[in-house]
Design a protein around this motif. Sequence first.
Motif, PDB file in Angstrom:
ATOM      1  N   GLN A 297       3.197   3.530 -13.768  1.00  0.00           N
ATOM      2  CA  GLN A 297       2.626   1.994 -13.893  1.00  0.00           C
ATOM      3  C   GLN A 297       3.187   0.768 -13.999  1.00  0.00           C
ATOM      4  O   GLN A 297       2.920  -0.542 -13.251  1.00  0.00           O
ATOM      5  CB  GLN A 297       1.126   2.064 -13.883  1.00  0.00           C
ATOM      6  N   ASN A 298       3.951   0.607 -15.084  1.00  0.00           N
ATOM      7  CA  ASN A 298       4.255  -0.471 -15.423  1.00  0.00           C
ATOM      8  C   ASN A 298       5.261  -1.539 -14.144  1.00  0.00           C
ATOM      9  O   ASN A 298       6.403  -2.324 -14.753  1.00  0.00           O
ATOM     10  CB  ASN A 298       5.479  -0.084 -16.550  1.00  0.00           C
ATOM     11  N   PHE A 299       5.526  -0.484 -13.465  1.00  0.00           N
ATOM     12  CA  PHE A 299       6.844  -1.509 -12.635  1.00  0.00           C
ATOM     13  C   PHE A 299       6.372  -0.999 -11.196  1.00  0.00           C
ATOM     14  O   PHE A 299       7.671  -1.423  -9.860  1.00  0.00           O
ATOM     15  CB  PHE A 299       8.019   0.184 -12.237  1.00  0.00           C
ATOM     16  N   VAL A 300       5.097  -0.861 -11.092  1.00  0.00           N
ATOM     17  CA  VAL A 300       4.062  -1.320  -9.203  1.00  0.00           C
ATOM     18  C   VAL A 300       2.899  -2.666  -9.920  1.00  0.00           C
ATOM     19  O   VAL A 300       2.859  -2.774 -11.535  1.00  0.00           O
ATOM     20  CB  VAL A 300       3.786  -0.744  -8.921  1.00  0.00           C
ATOM     21  N   SER A 301       2.594  -3.502  -9.412  1.00  0.00           N
ATOM     22  CA  SER A 301       2.048  -5.082  -9.526  1.00  0.00           C
ATOM     23  C   SER A 301       0.598  -3.685  -9.500  1.00  0.00           C
ATOM     24  O   SER A 301       0.510  -3.051  -8.668  1.00  0.00           O
ATOM     25  CB  SER A 301       2.112  -5.845  -8.451  1.00  0.00           C
ATOM     26  N   LYS A 302      -0.283  -4.756 -10.670  1.00  0.00           N
ATOM     27  CA  LYS A 302      -1.409  -3.899 -11.234  1.00  0.00           C
ATOM     28  C   LYS A 302      -1.807  -4.323  -9.333  1.00  0.00           C
ATOM     29  O   LYS A 302      -3.149  -3.741  -9.767  1.00  0.00           O
ATOM     30  CB  LYS A 302      -1.694  -4.739 -12.094  1.00  0.00           C
ATOM     31  N   LYS A 303      -1.813  -5.332  -8.877  1.00  0.00           N
ATOM     32  CA  LYS A 303      -3.009  -5.341  -7.503  1.00  0.00           C
ATOM     33  C   LYS A 303      -2.779  -4.793  -6.482  1.00  0.00           C
ATOM     34  O   LYS A 303      -3.594  -4.483  -6.309  1.00  0.00           O
ATOM     35  CB  LYS A 303      -2.635  -7.000  -7.665  1.00  0.00           C
ATOM     36  N   LYS A 304      -1.502  -3.854  -6.329  1.00  0.00           N
ATOM     37  CA  LYS A 304      -1.071  -3.057  -5.472  1.00  0.00           C
ATOM     38  C   LYS A 304      -1.322  -1.954  -5.219  1.00  0.00           C
ATOM     39  O   LYS A 304      -1.946  -1.116  -6.865  1.00  0.00           O
ATOM     40  CB  LYS A 304       0.531  -3.047  -5.326  1.00  0.00           C
ATOM     41  N   PRO A 305      -2.492  -1.528  -4.691  1.00  0.00           N
ATOM     42  CA  PRO A 305      -2.638   0.271  -4.487  1.00  0.00           C
ATOM     43  C   PRO A 305      -1.050   1.177  -4.566  1.00  0.00           C
ATOM     44  O   PRO A 305      -0.087   0.816  -3.836  1.00  0.00           O
ATOM     45  CB  PRO A 305      -3.352   0.598  -3.094  1.00  0.00           C
ATOM     46  N   PHE A 306      -0.921   1.886  -5.587  1.00  0.00           N
ATOM     47  CA  PHE A 306       0.009   2.937  -6.021  1.00  0.00           C
ATOM     48  C   PHE A 306      -0.431   4.264  -6.265  1.00  0.00           C
ATOM     49  O   PHE A 306      -1.871   4.718  -7.102  1.00  0.00           O
ATOM     50  CB  PHE A 306       0.739   2.490  -7.106  1.00  0.00           C
ATOM     51  N   ALA A 307       0.132   5.135  -5.898  1.00  0.00           N
ATOM     52  CA  ALA A 307      -0.283   6.345  -6.203  1.00  0.00           C
ATOM     53  C   ALA A 307       0.779   7.145  -6.694  1.00  0.00           C
ATOM     54  O   ALA A 307       2.069   6.916  -6.295  1.00  0.00           O
ATOM     55  CB  ALA A 307      -0.655   7.367  -5.155  1.00  0.00           C
ATOM     56  N   HIS A 308       1.015   7.476  -7.843  1.00  0.00           N
ATOM     57  CA  HIS A 308       2.103   8.727  -8.146  1.00  0.00           C
ATOM     58  C   HIS A 308       1.769   9.770  -8.261  1.00  0.00           C
ATOM     59  O   HIS A 308       0.258  10.607  -8.291  1.00  0.00           O
ATOM     60  CB  HIS A 308       2.191   8.644  -9.659  1.00  0.00           C
ATOM     61  N   ILE A 309       2.653  10.744  -6.918  1.00  0.00           N
ATOM     62  CA  ILE A 309       1.749  12.167  -6.887  1.00  0.00           C
ATOM     63  C   ILE A 309       3.204  13.540  -7.369  1.00  0.00           C
ATOM     64  O   ILE A 309       4.050  12.891  -6.358  1.00  0.00           O
ATOM     65  CB  ILE A 309       1.797  12.509  -5.474  1.00  0.00           C
ATOM     66  N   ASP A 310       3.156  14.387  -8.559  1.00  0.00           N
ATOM     67  CA  ASP A 310       3.773  15.203  -8.865  1.00  0.00           C
ATOM     68  C   ASP A 310       3.846  16.699  -8.160  1.00  0.00           C
ATOM     69  O   ASP A 310       2.558  17.204  -8.172  1.00  0.00           O
ATOM     70  CB  ASP A 310       3.008  15.334 -10.169  1.00  0.00           C
ATOM     71  N   ILE A 311       4.801  16.545  -6.943  1.00  0.00           N
ATOM     72  CA  ILE A 311       5.466  17.593  -6.715  1.00  0.00           C
ATOM     73  C   ILE A 311       5.704  19.241  -6.722  1.00  0.00           C
ATOM     74  O   ILE A 311       5.934  19.517  -6.436  1.00  0.00           O
ATOM     75  CB  ILE A 311       5.732  17.418  -5.468  1.00  0.00           C
ATOM     76  N   ALA A 312       6.055  18.725  -8.686  1.00  0.00           N
ATOM     77  CA  ALA A 312       6.748  19.675  -9.204  1.00  0.00           C
ATOM     78  C   ALA A 312       6.656  21.298  -8.917  1.00  0.00           C
ATOM     79  O   ALA A 312       7.437  21.885  -8.624  1.00  0.00           O
ATOM     80  CB  ALA A 312       7.090  19.746 -10.504  1.00  0.00           C
ATOM     81  N   GLY A 313       5.269  21.871  -8.703  1.00  0.00           N
ATOM     82  CA  GLY A 313       5.014  22.783  -8.419  1.00  0.00           C
ATOM     83  C   GLY A 313       5.089  23.168  -6.751  1.00  0.00           C
ATOM     84  O   GLY A 313       5.397  24.442  -6.924  1.00  0.00           O
TER      85      GLY A 313
END
Length: 191
Positions: free
Chosen positions: A147-163
Motif C-alpha cells: 500500500q505504500n506504493f499506490v496513492s491512498k485515493k486510488k482503488p487498489f487490491a492486492h490478491i495473493d495467488i500463491a496457493g
Amino acid sequence: QPEGVEAHFVVAACENMINEKAMVPSDILTASNGKTIEVMNTDAEGRLTLADALVFCDKEIGCESIIELSTLTGACMISLGKQICGVWTDNDELAKEIEDISKKTGDKSWRMPMAKEYNELLESKFADLKNIGTRYGGAITAALFLQNFVSKKKPFAHIDIAGPVWSDKDGATGFGAKLVTEWVTRQGQAK
C-alpha cells in the motif's frame, strides 16, 4: 479489450540469484517513489520489485484503479490453503466487485483484513519501512507494505495467488486469468 478501457499488464519479475551484487539483510534500498526500505529478509524480494511496479502503474501510467496478483506469501497458503486466494483492499466497492467476479469465474477468493495496527511491524529505525514484519500476520504485513506504493485515493487490491496458482497434481493452473479478464471487461461495461 473492452471499448473505453485501457488495460495494462505489468510484470514485476525477479529472481533471487546470488552474486557479488546480491542484497543482504540490512541493505537499504530506495523505491522509485523515494521511500527507503530496509531489507530484513532477502527471500522477500518479490515485494521489492512489486513496489516499483506499483509506483509505475500509479504515477507513470496513471491507472485509475489497480489490482495486483502475485504469489507473494506462504502465509496466505497457511491461512486459505491451496484453492483460495486472499484479497486485501481498503476499498469496499472493489472488494465486492472482486467477490462477485470470483463467484462468476470460479477463481475462489476471500477478503482478508487490512489491520492498520500491523503497520508498526514494518517500522524501521533506519528506513521508511522494512520489507517484512514478524512471523505472525505475514500476509497482512505484505499487503500493508504494498500500500505504500499506490496513492491512498486510488482503488487498489492486492490478491495473493500463491496457493491456487499451482496444483501438485496438474502443475500450473492459470488461476487468476479469468478473474482479471472479467474485471477488465466490467470496467468497460461500467463506462
